[in-house]
Design an enzyme around this catalytic site. Structure first.
Site, PDB file in Angstrom:
ATOM      1  N   GLU A   1      36.190  -6.861   6.233  1.00  0.00           N
ATOM      2  CA  GLU A   1      36.449  -5.584   6.879  1.00  0.00           C
ATOM      3  C   GLU A   1      37.171  -5.746   8.232  1.00  0.00           C
ATOM      4  O   GLU A   1      36.966  -4.589   9.143  1.00  0.00           O
ATOM      5  CB  GLU A   1      35.081  -4.987   7.052  1.00  0.00           C
ATOM      6  CG  GLU A   1      34.657  -4.731   5.593  1.00  0.00           C
ATOM      7  CD  GLU A   1      33.100  -3.974   5.531  1.00  0.00           C
ATOM      8  OE1 GLU A   1      33.150  -2.709   4.873  1.00  0.00           O
ATOM      9  OE2 GLU A   1      32.042  -4.746   5.764  1.00  0.00           O
TER      10      GLU A   1
ATOM     11  N   HIS B   1      29.047  -3.121  12.745  1.00  0.00           N
ATOM     12  CA  HIS B   1      29.037  -2.318  11.213  1.00  0.00           C
ATOM     13  C   HIS B   1      27.817  -2.847  10.644  1.00  0.00           C
ATOM     14  O   HIS B   1      27.907  -4.198  10.337  1.00  0.00           O
ATOM     15  CB  HIS B   1      30.103  -2.576  10.635  1.00  0.00           C
ATOM     16  CG  HIS B   1      30.166  -2.282   8.932  1.00  0.00           C
ATOM     17  ND1 HIS B   1      29.856  -1.041   8.675  1.00  0.00           N
ATOM     18  CD2 HIS B   1      30.532  -2.752   7.751  1.00  0.00           C
ATOM     19  CE1 HIS B   1      29.639  -0.826   7.316  1.00  0.00           C
ATOM     20  NE2 HIS B   1      30.328  -2.023   6.865  1.00  0.00           N
TER      21      HIS B   1
ATOM     22  N   HIS C   1      28.272   3.621   1.817  1.00  0.00           N
ATOM     23  CA  HIS C   1      28.532   2.234   2.368  1.00  0.00           C
ATOM     24  C   HIS C   1      27.401   1.658   3.610  1.00  0.00           C
ATOM     25  O   HIS C   1      26.719   0.857   3.532  1.00  0.00           O
ATOM     26  CB  HIS C   1      29.772   2.311   2.904  1.00  0.00           C
ATOM     27  CG  HIS C   1      30.445   0.741   3.358  1.00  0.00           C
ATOM     28  ND1 HIS C   1      31.648   0.686   3.521  1.00  0.00           N
ATOM     29  CD2 HIS C   1      29.976  -0.286   3.768  1.00  0.00           C
ATOM     30  CE1 HIS C   1      32.092  -0.554   3.901  1.00  0.00           C
ATOM     31  NE2 HIS C   1      30.791  -1.126   4.117  1.00  0.00           N
TER      32      HIS C   1
HETATM   33 ZN   LIG Z   1      30.357  -2.989   4.789  1.00  0.00          ZN
END
Ligand SMILES: [Zn+2]
Length: 216
Positions: A76, A95, A159
């Protein structure tokens, strides 16, 4: 080894997020800009956090080129780079796949300002970003757009959660407060009640008071 300080902070923050139940397994990722602004440290991909050492933590430049580190950067990385390139006031990105924020995103319910700490993050604390594939440039662009110039958090549909801050403590606190707010909002719905919100005029007043340096 260079930039031991930020590489150690990446490990500490990842372990804390894991301890708080905000991430499971090797999911989630954290990035931190060096104090001299030259490099970004980011969690590696697919390595259990408890096995990490500073030497393993990748350092990358602003194009994503890996400069150091025994492991490959998180998949990511494009999302982290897009934010670091767009927001010079942001030095840390967190995140997580925190569950209550994820549920809010999945049902398309924006997070209301339903707790006192959420006042800090303005009238729309965590706008929902429409689904894009993890690791894609499209997701990075969508997150930057939703964060705007001053946003601290966004919920990624289907997500998880993403927060930013001037330092890692600020971004991590934001993650904890957004997730707490999401949990309270969802429990209010489960309890059959309406989710009450702090009135916008009171939010604006509180932000003015904080901006002037006074306490509430
Ligand atoms: Zn993720």
């Amino acid at each position: 080894m260079n930039y031991l300080n930020i590489r150690t902070k990446i490990i500490d923050a990842s372990l804390k997020a894991q301890r708080l139940g905000l991430i499971k397994g090797t999911s989630g990722n954290v990035s931190l800009r060096s104090e001299d602004g030259v490099v970004i440290a980011i969690t590696p991909t697919s390595v259990p956090y408890e096995d990490l050492t500073p030497e393993m933590v990748p350092l990358v430049d602003y194009t994503g080129k890996q400069l150091e580190g025994e492991c490959r950067p998180s998949t990511e990385l494009p999302m982290h780079l897009a934010i670091m390139n767009a927001r010079k006031d942001v030095n840390a990105v967190v995140h997580t796949h925190s569950k209550y924020s994820t549920i809010l995103g999945n049902i398309g319910q924006p997070l209301p300002v339903c707790t006192i700490p959420l006042i800090t993050y303005g009238p729309d604390p965590a706008p929902i970003v429409p689904f894009e594939l993890p690791g894609s440039d499209e997701l990075g662009r969508a997150v930057v757009k939703a964060l705007g110039k001053k946003g601290s958090a966004v919920i990624l549909e289907l997500h998880g959660l993403l927060t930013v801050g001037a330092d890692l403590d600020a971004a991590m606190s934001c993650t904890e407060y957004i997730e707490e707010g999401a949990q309270i909002a969802l429990y209010c719905r489960l309890a059959g009640g309406a989710i009450k919100e702090i009135p916008p005029d009171k939010i604006r007043l509180a932000m003015e008071i904080w901006a002037s340096g006074r306490a509430l």
